[in-house]
Design a protein around this motif. Sequence first.
Motif, short mmCIF file in Angstrom:
data_model
loop_
_atom_site.label_atom_id
_atom_site.label_comp_id
_atom_site.label_asym_id
_atom_site.label_seq_id
_atom_site.Cartn_x
_atom_site.Cartn_y
_atom_site.Cartn_z
N MET A 1 59.49 3.46 62.32
CA MET A 1 60.55 4.40 62.61
C MET A 1 61.50 3.79 63.64
N GLU A 2 62.76 3.77 63.32
CA GLU A 2 63.77 3.20 64.21
C GLU A 2 64.54 4.33 64.91
N LEU A 3 64.59 4.26 66.22
CA LEU A 3 65.34 5.25 66.99
C LEU A 3 66.78 4.80 67.13
N GLN A 4 67.70 5.74 67.05
CA GLN A 4 69.10 5.43 67.24
C GLN A 4 69.64 6.26 68.40
#
Length: 69
Positions: A1-4
Amino acid sequence: MELQFEPLTDLRCRIGESPVYDERRDALFLYDIPAGAGHRIRLADGAVSSWSFGSDVGSLGLAGAGRAG
């Protein structure tokens, strides 16, 4: 999961400190210490309200009645 991440607003501080989230107002409060300024960012629309204390400020707290101080 990539946080932005993205900025809430274009507010610039020399030294922004003591961020406090106020659930009642859905707002983030913070201080610019050397500017002696307080800022409130409304999270719903990014509107910024600012006020000056005329001297360095180092911390922020929310009181039980909803006041910031």
